[in-house]
Design a protein around this motif. Structure first.
Motif, PDB file in Angstrom:
ATOM      1  N   ARG A 112       0.835  -1.210   0.000  1.00  0.00           N
ATOM      2  CA  ARG A 112       0.000   0.000   0.000  1.00  0.00           C
ATOM      3  C   ARG A 112       0.867   1.257   0.000  1.00  0.00           C
ATOM      4  NH1 ARG A 112      -3.692  -3.456   2.807  1.00  0.00           N
ATOM      5  NH2 ARG A 112      -2.629  -3.211   4.815  1.00  0.00           N
ATOM      6  N   GLN A 113       1.957   1.212   0.760  1.00  0.00           N
ATOM      7  CA  GLN A 113       2.873   2.355   0.756  1.00  0.00           C
ATOM      8  C   GLN A 113       3.489   2.571  -0.629  1.00  0.00           C
ATOM      9  OE1 GLN A 113       5.797   3.026   3.799  1.00  0.00           O
ATOM     10  NE2 GLN A 113       4.693   1.796   5.311  1.00  0.00           N
ATOM     11  N   GLY A 138      14.089  13.057  12.780  1.00  0.00           N
ATOM     12  CA  GLY A 138      14.791  12.756  14.021  1.00  0.00           C
ATOM     13  C   GLY A 138      14.201  11.593  14.787  1.00  0.00           C
ATOM     14  N   GLY A 139      13.813  10.533  14.072  1.00  0.00           N
ATOM     15  CA  GLY A 139      13.232   9.370  14.738  1.00  0.00           C
ATOM     16  C   GLY A 139      11.876   9.640  15.358  1.00  0.00           C
ATOM     17  N   GLY A 140      11.165  10.647  14.831  1.00  0.00           N
ATOM     18  CA  GLY A 140       9.831  10.977  15.335  1.00  0.00           C
ATOM     19  C   GLY A 140       9.798  12.193  16.240  1.00  0.00           C
ATOM     20  N   TRP A 141      10.961  12.644  16.706  1.00  0.00           N
ATOM     21  CA  TRP A 141      10.994  13.806  17.595  1.00  0.00           C
ATOM     22  C   TRP A 141      10.360  15.032  16.944  1.00  0.00           C
ATOM     23  CZ3 TRP A 141      12.217  14.469  22.631  1.00  0.00           C
ATOM     24  CH2 TRP A 141      12.905  13.440  23.280  1.00  0.00           C
ATOM     25  N   LEU A 177      11.662   9.277   3.274  1.00  0.00           N
ATOM     26  CA  LEU A 177      10.553   9.160   4.201  1.00  0.00           C
ATOM     27  C   LEU A 177      10.346   7.688   4.525  1.00  0.00           C
ATOM     28  CD1 LEU A 177       7.920  11.575   2.586  1.00  0.00           C
ATOM     29  CD2 LEU A 177       9.665  12.109   4.313  1.00  0.00           C
ATOM     30  N   GLY A 178      10.451   7.346   5.799  1.00  0.00           N
ATOM     31  CA  GLY A 178      10.172   5.984   6.237  1.00  0.00           C
ATOM     32  C   GLY A 178       8.909   5.992   7.080  1.00  0.00           C
ATOM     33  N   ALA A 179       8.039   5.024   6.871  1.00  0.00           N
ATOM     34  CA  ALA A 179       6.759   5.006   7.584  1.00  0.00           C
ATOM     35  C   ALA A 179       6.366   3.578   7.907  1.00  0.00           C
ATOM     36  CB  ALA A 179       5.674   5.664   6.743  1.00  0.00           C
ATOM     37  N   ALA A 231      -0.981   5.494   5.779  1.00  0.00           N
ATOM     38  CA  ALA A 231      -1.563   6.737   6.303  1.00  0.00           C
ATOM     39  C   ALA A 231      -0.461   7.678   6.781  1.00  0.00           C
ATOM     40  CB  ALA A 231      -2.531   6.422   7.439  1.00  0.00           C
ATOM     41  N   GLN A 232       0.518   7.130   7.489  1.00  0.00           N
ATOM     42  CA  GLN A 232       1.635   7.947   7.956  1.00  0.00           C
ATOM     43  C   GLN A 232       2.437   8.488   6.777  1.00  0.00           C
ATOM     44  OE1 GLN A 232       5.104   6.004   9.887  1.00  0.00           O
ATOM     45  NE2 GLN A 232       4.635   7.294  11.661  1.00  0.00           N
ATOM     46  N   LEU A 233       2.666   7.655   5.778  1.00  0.00           N
ATOM     47  CA  LEU A 233       3.390   8.097   4.591  1.00  0.00           C
ATOM     48  C   LEU A 233       2.633   9.210   3.880  1.00  0.00           C
ATOM     49  CD1 LEU A 233       5.674   7.808   2.498  1.00  0.00           C
ATOM     50  CD2 LEU A 233       4.298   6.025   1.389  1.00  0.00           C
ATOM     51  N   ALA A 234       1.316   9.050   3.740  1.00  0.00           N
ATOM     52  CA  ALA A 234       0.511  10.070   3.065  1.00  0.00           C
ATOM     53  C   ALA A 234       0.638  11.415   3.754  1.00  0.00           C
ATOM     54  CB  ALA A 234      -0.952   9.627   3.012  1.00  0.00           C
TER      55      ALA A 234
END
Length: 353
Positions: A43-44, A216-219, A292-294, A298-301
């Motif tokens: 899907r990604q 930054g790893g989600g920061w 971009l890593g997800a 949904a996160q990628l979008a």
């Protein structure tokens, strides 16, 4: 906050001097076969291509080889990669693979990646890190042989120091061996260490940057707080000690000053903080494409929607100033009045330790 739906066509950039044209946002697939199962990975990939993405990045160590296999099966179902640009990496090898950047290792790594990806050639092949046990001329000569054999189109490197990158370029030029078209370093508002020597070297050599960990790893999404250790299904929630992105390592006054500045700009432009962080990175010298890593489509979008955000010059300057890393007093501070420091100043670096 307003939900943004980006309809802007994906812009492109040349990957260094002589490299392929790639989308300015790339799909990193480190989660595939690990946090992300094959159905969600597909899907990604579908979403990324639908949104105009052309640059897909994987590595033989991602998921112990599973990431390459997932990407390869997805491409086979759609009839191949077509105009997409495929990058993978070798050096550390999956658990059953070979290790290092020697001729023996790299040949085995490339052959194994070709099988897993189900392709005859890899568009951009990254050496995943420096190998102090192997002469760089041996690695470059091996890559040259693989280019001539049609198994690799362009070569690149990841995770090197400035002197190592210059050594690679100098040896390649001296012996007529393939020069890297790209470098994949960690780079974000929270991690700007490459600006001291790695980035100036890449700019001088015409090497395109494809940064990893842009958030930054989600920061930089604003999900972590100073007074609450992360928990739940997030990278740091599952592993607070996750390498260079570890909670205790990043939970500093500098980090939270940057997050505050990012949050203020995000509120003003009515965008998520992640968009602001990605837009700043896309504005940096030499950055060709941001990975971009997800975990989910949904996160990628959400992160792909950052592509049409162009920050005002004053916001870029403010973020560059608040995130400026200190430099050692010697030799960098000692040399700050010399012309050699012009690039550093243009990058927004601080001249004091």
């Amino acid at each position: 906050m307003t939900k943004v739906k980006c309809e802007t066509a994906m812009p492109t950039s040349a990957l260094g001097h002589g490299g392929p044209i790639v989308s300015r946002l790339a799909l990193g697939t480190m989660t595939f076969g690990a946090e992300t199962d094959e159905a969600e990975a597909a899907r990604q990939l579908d979403l990324f291509v639908e949104r105009g993405g052309t640059f897909i990045d994987t590595a033989d160590v991602y998921g112990g080889g599973a990431s390459e296999e997932i990407v390869g099966r997805w491409a086979r179902r759609r009839g191949g990669f077509g105009d997409l640009v495929l990058a993978t990496k070798g050096r550390f090898g999956p658990p059953a693979g070979s290790h290092g950047a020697s001729r023996r290792s790299i040949v085995r790594c490339v052959e194994a990646s070709l099988r897993r990806l189900q392709v005859e050639a890899i568009d951009v092949y990254f050496i995943h890190g420096w190998d102090r046990h192997t002469p760089i001329c041996e690695t470059l000569a091996t890559l040259g042989d693989l280019v001539r054999a049609g198994k690799i189109h362009d070569v690149a490197w990841s995770n090197v120091a400035g002197w190592q990158l210059q050594r690679i370029v100098s040896v390649a030029e001296a012996h007529g061996l393939p020069r890297p078209v790209a470098l994949q370093p960690q780079y974000s508002l929270l991690e700007r260490g490459i600006e001291i020597e790695v980035m100036p070297c890449a700019l001088e050599a015409g090497i395109g940057l494809t940064p990893w960990s842009p958030l930054g790893g989600g920061w930089l999404t604003g999900k972590y707080a100073a007074d609450a250790r992360p928990s739940g299904a997030t990278r740091l929630g599952e592993d607070p000690n996750r390498g260079v992105e570890a909670y205790d390592l990043r939970n500093t006054s500098r980090t939270h000053a940057i997050l505050e500045a990012v949050g203020a700009i995000a509120a003003r432009v009515e965008r998520p903080p992640a968009h602001v962080a990605i837009a700043w990175l896309l504005s940096r010298p030499g950055v060709a494409s941001v990975l971009l890593g997800a975990r989910s489509a949904a996160q990628l979008a959400d992160n792909l929607d950052a592509i049409d955000l162009v920050l005002p010059a004053e916001d870029v300057a403010a973020l560059t100033k608040i995130s400026a890393p200190s430099i050692p007093a010697y030799p960098y501070g000692f040399l700050e009045d010399w012309s050699d420091m012009d690039v550093w100043r243009r990058l927004g670096g601080s001249g004091s330790a």
